[in-house]
Design a protein around this motif. Structure first.
Motif, PDB file in Angstrom:
ATOM      1  N   SER A 212       0.828  -1.211   0.000  1.00  0.00           N
ATOM      2  CA  SER A 212       0.000   0.000   0.000  1.00  0.00           C
ATOM      3  C   SER A 212       0.860   1.257   0.000  1.00  0.00           C
ATOM      4  O   SER A 212       0.489   2.274  -0.589  1.00  0.00           O
ATOM      5  CB  SER A 212      -0.941  -0.007   1.206  1.00  0.00           C
ATOM      6  N   VAL A 213       2.021   1.197   0.660  1.00  0.00           N
ATOM      7  CA  VAL A 213       2.929   2.344   0.692  1.00  0.00           C
ATOM      8  C   VAL A 213       3.578   2.534  -0.680  1.00  0.00           C
ATOM      9  O   VAL A 213       3.833   3.663  -1.114  1.00  0.00           O
ATOM     10  CB  VAL A 213       4.015   2.151   1.769  1.00  0.00           C
ATOM     11  N   PHE A 214       3.843   1.440  -1.378  1.00  0.00           N
ATOM     12  CA  PHE A 214       4.489   1.501  -2.689  1.00  0.00           C
ATOM     13  C   PHE A 214       3.490   1.686  -3.830  1.00  0.00           C
ATOM     14  O   PHE A 214       3.892   1.918  -4.972  1.00  0.00           O
ATOM     15  CB  PHE A 214       5.296   0.228  -2.918  1.00  0.00           C
ATOM     16  N   GLY A 215       2.214   1.537  -3.534  1.00  0.00           N
ATOM     17  CA  GLY A 215       1.218   1.620  -4.599  1.00  0.00           C
ATOM     18  C   GLY A 215       1.288   0.432  -5.531  1.00  0.00           C
ATOM     19  O   GLY A 215       0.989   0.543  -6.727  1.00  0.00           O
ATOM     20  N   ALA A 216       1.679  -0.717  -4.997  1.00  0.00           N
ATOM     21  CA  ALA A 216       1.856  -1.924  -5.810  1.00  0.00           C
ATOM     22  C   ALA A 216       0.688  -2.874  -5.595  1.00  0.00           C
ATOM     23  O   ALA A 216       0.146  -2.988  -4.492  1.00  0.00           O
ATOM     24  CB  ALA A 216       3.164  -2.615  -5.435  1.00  0.00           C
ATOM     25  N   THR A 217       0.302  -3.570  -6.641  1.00  0.00           N
ATOM     26  CA  THR A 217      -0.765  -4.564  -6.553  1.00  0.00           C
ATOM     27  C   THR A 217      -0.206  -5.978  -6.492  1.00  0.00           C
ATOM     28  O   THR A 217      -0.945  -6.928  -6.246  1.00  0.00           O
ATOM     29  CB  THR A 217      -1.706  -4.442  -7.761  1.00  0.00           C
ATOM     30  N   GLU A 218       1.087  -6.110  -6.737  1.00  0.00           N
ATOM     31  CA  GLU A 218       1.768  -7.393  -6.642  1.00  0.00           C
ATOM     32  C   GLU A 218       2.976  -7.234  -5.721  1.00  0.00           C
ATOM     33  O   GLU A 218       3.220  -6.146  -5.187  1.00  0.00           O
ATOM     34  CB  GLU A 218       2.218  -7.855  -8.034  1.00  0.00           C
ATOM     35  N   ALA A 219       3.698  -8.317  -5.536  1.00  0.00           N
ATOM     36  CA  ALA A 219       4.875  -8.265  -4.662  1.00  0.00           C
ATOM     37  C   ALA A 219       5.839  -7.187  -5.135  1.00  0.00           C
ATOM     38  O   ALA A 219       6.127  -7.062  -6.333  1.00  0.00           O
ATOM     39  CB  ALA A 219       5.570  -9.622  -4.643  1.00  0.00           C
ATOM     40  N   VAL A 220       6.332  -6.408  -4.177  1.00  0.00           N
ATOM     41  CA  VAL A 220       7.277  -5.339  -4.485  1.00  0.00           C
ATOM     42  C   VAL A 220       8.594  -5.966  -4.946  1.00  0.00           C
ATOM     43  O   VAL A 220       9.078  -6.938  -4.354  1.00  0.00           O
ATOM     44  CB  VAL A 220       7.515  -4.452  -3.248  1.00  0.00           C
ATOM     45  N   VAL A 221       9.169  -5.425  -5.990  1.00  0.00           N
ATOM     46  CA  VAL A 221      10.421  -5.947  -6.543  1.00  0.00           C
ATOM     47  C   VAL A 221      11.595  -5.222  -5.879  1.00  0.00           C
ATOM     48  O   VAL A 221      11.745  -4.008  -6.040  1.00  0.00           O
ATOM     49  CB  VAL A 221      10.492  -5.741  -8.068  1.00  0.00           C
ATOM     50  N   PRO A 222      12.429  -5.927  -5.103  1.00  0.00           N
ATOM     51  CA  PRO A 222      13.572  -5.271  -4.475  1.00  0.00           C
ATOM     52  C   PRO A 222      14.486  -4.624  -5.521  1.00  0.00           C
ATOM     53  O   PRO A 222      14.764  -5.201  -6.571  1.00  0.00           O
ATOM     54  CB  PRO A 222      14.294  -6.422  -3.752  1.00  0.00           C
ATOM     55  N   GLY A 223      14.922  -3.406  -5.211  1.00  0.00           N
ATOM     56  CA  GLY A 223      15.814  -2.682  -6.100  1.00  0.00           C
ATOM     57  C   GLY A 223      15.119  -1.838  -7.145  1.00  0.00           C
ATOM     58  O   GLY A 223      15.755  -0.972  -7.758  1.00  0.00           O
ATOM     59  N   GLN A 224      13.835  -2.071  -7.376  1.00  0.00           N
ATOM     60  CA  GLN A 224      13.098  -1.293  -8.377  1.00  0.00           C
ATOM     61  C   GLN A 224      12.534  -0.027  -7.741  1.00  0.00           C
ATOM     62  O   GLN A 224      11.919  -0.080  -6.674  1.00  0.00           O
ATOM     63  CB  GLN A 224      11.959  -2.121  -8.971  1.00  0.00           C
ATOM     64  N   VAL A 225      12.742   1.110  -8.382  1.00  0.00           N
ATOM     65  CA  VAL A 225      12.243   2.380  -7.860  1.00  0.00           C
ATOM     66  C   VAL A 225      10.807   2.573  -8.337  1.00  0.00           C
ATOM     67  O   VAL A 225      10.523   2.542  -9.544  1.00  0.00           O
ATOM     68  CB  VAL A 225      13.124   3.567  -8.313  1.00  0.00           C
ATOM     69  N   TYR A 226       9.900   2.781  -7.399  1.00  0.00           N
ATOM     70  CA  TYR A 226       8.497   3.073  -7.679  1.00  0.00           C
ATOM     71  C   TYR A 226       8.276   4.571  -7.481  1.00  0.00           C
ATOM     72  O   TYR A 226       8.908   5.191  -6.628  1.00  0.00           O
ATOM     73  CB  TYR A 226       7.581   2.297  -6.745  1.00  0.00           C
TER      74      TYR A 226
END
Length: 567
Positions: A212-226
């Protein structure tokens, strides 16, 4: 006398070498370090170390970072981060959060001290107020988030090391708050459930709270800038291969924070994050800590050679066992493992029975003291059941007390001198010895009573109940160290072995006290060494008991949080 002084001289030489190494590393390139105090919220006085790069002035301002340690640590714990930031041109304020180190109690008060610290950092005329970063480890993350919530336009980027937004102690995060957020959460962090609501740290990318903090609907990808750095909405997750306390001594964890501030703040030197020197500072303070233990032994031997303490010199009279038989091994096993088996139970009782108060203001210190006293009584009671041949080893109480006070007092002066001359304490990682504040000294006088009782009972049992005739010096030291430390070694191997294999601690319900137990392993070894050293020269357990009571009380009180305000 000259012979008796050799160990003493060796101790202070080791201390000097370590302190100088640490000093030169943390001031590398011309960085200056200032021990500061400033007024916080509601009259609270806060403490910090201010790292100022060379040539930074009111006319030549620099970007700045507020760096904050976690629970039951202090400002020096952030040295690895602070040294590397300062080398790259950032002004760094390493804060003692509320109720920690030299900052006024109570802990948790006034946003943990974070809002006041950020306001103070912004008030410095050498700081570029348009380029300020916030970095916090564990509870220090909640400290900097409190600052970010109070002053939402007063910073540019945040690094949370082993920490989180939201419950239990921070404002809920979103895709827009806090600004430009890097979450550095280790693959073996012990607090994944508390921080991100997942049982295993490796599953943090799938945490709904994090997504929710990243605005992601799937698993957050480490190292990827959102998100977008220019808009202040950037987010990145990094997962170094270490544990929660391991963040402090992980080049990977420190490097990720360096990289994030290089991307989000302007005005720093472009030194690669792989170029790190902070470990040499940790090595220096470790050398100083070893030197301190040698110094205590040498001081005791030096004093014992004087006429004032001549009456204490006496060889041990006999041994409890002629050889190691079944009863000896049973007694050894009880000594080594009962303290560990009762660890969580007695600490839990201590938490319930001894909440923070004016008399006992440090809750974790109270828990440890409660555990210690009960274990001392267990050792004392079992001594009547499992004792071998009776050995008389009590000795001169007054003389033992006086030589202990003199020994630890001289050691304290060296710690004080190192802090004054070089701005260093004696530490490695979370094991740290530093001068007491006046308030902490008052607190220590109270806790000294239960810890003295524990050491008198425990070391009486060690030296009169486990001594073996014919043991060599090496065997005696090794046996006594094992009797006190082996249980904690096995406990930590089980706990962290399970963490590496299954992804969570074996006793996953109380990760904080598991982390606290890490310090018990070296402390128990030091206690056994000093106790055996003094026993071999006096035939009495009392000098070692009093020395260790003074040393351990000082060590714990100086390093713990104070939850109840004390004047």
């Amino acid at each position: 006398m000259i012979k008796n002084a050799r160990l003493f001289h060796l101790g202070w030489v080791i201390i000097l070498v370590g302190a100088l190494l640490a000093h030169f590393i943390q001031t590398s390139g011309g960085v200056s370090i200032r021990d500061i105090r400033f007024n916080g919220t509601n009259g609270q006085v806060l403490s910090g170390l201010l790292y100022v790069p060379p040539e930074v002035t009111a006319e030549n301002k620099a970007p700045a970072i507020l760096a904050v340690h976690g629970y039951i640590n202090s400002r020096e714990t952030q040295a690895g981060f602070a040294i590397e930031y300062a080398r790259r041109g950032y002004v760094v304020l390493a804060l003692d959060q509320s109720g920690h180190g030299y900052s006024d109690a109570p802990a948790f008060a006034n946003g943990f001290g974070g809002p006041a610290a950020l306001a103070y950092l912004r008030s410095l005329d050498l700081v570029d107020v348009d380029n300020i970063g916030l970095e916090g480890h564990s509870m220090g993350g909640w400290t900097v988030l409190a600052a970010a919530a109070t002053m939402p336009d007063a910073y540019k980027a945040v690094v949370l090391e082993g920490s989180s937004t939201g419950a239990p102690f921070a404002q809920e995060g979103s895709t827009e708050w806090p600004r430009n957020l890097a979450v550095v959460f280790s693959k073996y962090d012990e607090f994944s459930q508390l921080m991100w609501g997942v049982d295993r740290a490796q599953d943090t990318p799938s945490s709904p709270k994090l997504q929710s903090v990243f605005g992601a609907t799937e698993a957050v990808v480490p190292g990827q800038v959102y998100g977008d750095i220019a808009a202040g909405t950037a987010r990145v997750l990094q997962m170094p291969n270490t544990t929660h306390p391991g963040d402090h001594i992980s080049p990977e964890a420190i490097g990720y924070s360096i990289d994030w501030f290089a991307q989000t703040l302007d005005g720093a030197e472009p030194i690669p994050s792989s170029d790190q020197i902070w470990l040499w500072k940790e090595i220096g303070t470790l050398i100083a800590l070893v030197g301190f233990v040698v110094l205590l032994a040498g001081t005791f031997e030096l004093l014992l050679g004087t006429q004032a303490f001549a009456r204490l010199r006496k060889a041990p009279s006999g041994a409890a066992y002629a050889a190691r038989n079944g009863k000896w091994w049973l007694t050894f096993a009880i000594s080594a493992f009962v303290p560990v088996l009762t660890y969580f139970l007695f600490l839990g009782w201590g938490a319930q029975l001894l909440p923070g108060s004016a008399l006992l203001p440090q809750t974790i210190t109270s828990q440890i003291a409660f555990w210690a006293v009960l274990n001392g009584l267990i050792v004392f009671a079992l001594g009547f059941v499992l004792r071998g041949q009776r050995v008389e080893a009590r000795g001169d109480v007054l003389g033992s007390l006086l030589i202990a006070l003199a020994t630890v007092g001289i050691g304290y002066l060296f710690v004080l001198a190192a802090a004054f001359l070089f701005t260093v304490d004696f530490r490695f990682w979370v094991v740290a010895l530093k001068p007491l504040s006046l308030v902490q000294a008052k607190i220590a006088l109270v806790y000294l009573v239960p810890f003295t009782l524990f050491f008198v009972l425990a070391l009486r049992g060690l030296h009169t109940g486990l001594s073996v005739a014919g043991d060599s010096r090496f065997t005696q030291y090794l046996s006594n160290i094992a009797a006190l430390a082996l249980g904690f070694l096995v406990f930590l191997v089980i706990e962290y072995g399970n963490l590496l294999i299954a992804g969570h601690l074996f006793m996953f319900s109380d990760p904080l006290m598991t982390v606290v137990a890490i310090q018990f392993l070296p402390l128990m070894a030091i206690i056994a060494f000093l106790s055996t050293f003094t026993y071999r020269r006096t035939g009495s357990y009392l000098p070692g008991a009093f020395i260790n009571a003074l040393f351990v009380t000082w060590y714990i009180v100086a390093g713990q949080a104070t939850q109840f305000p004390v004047s």
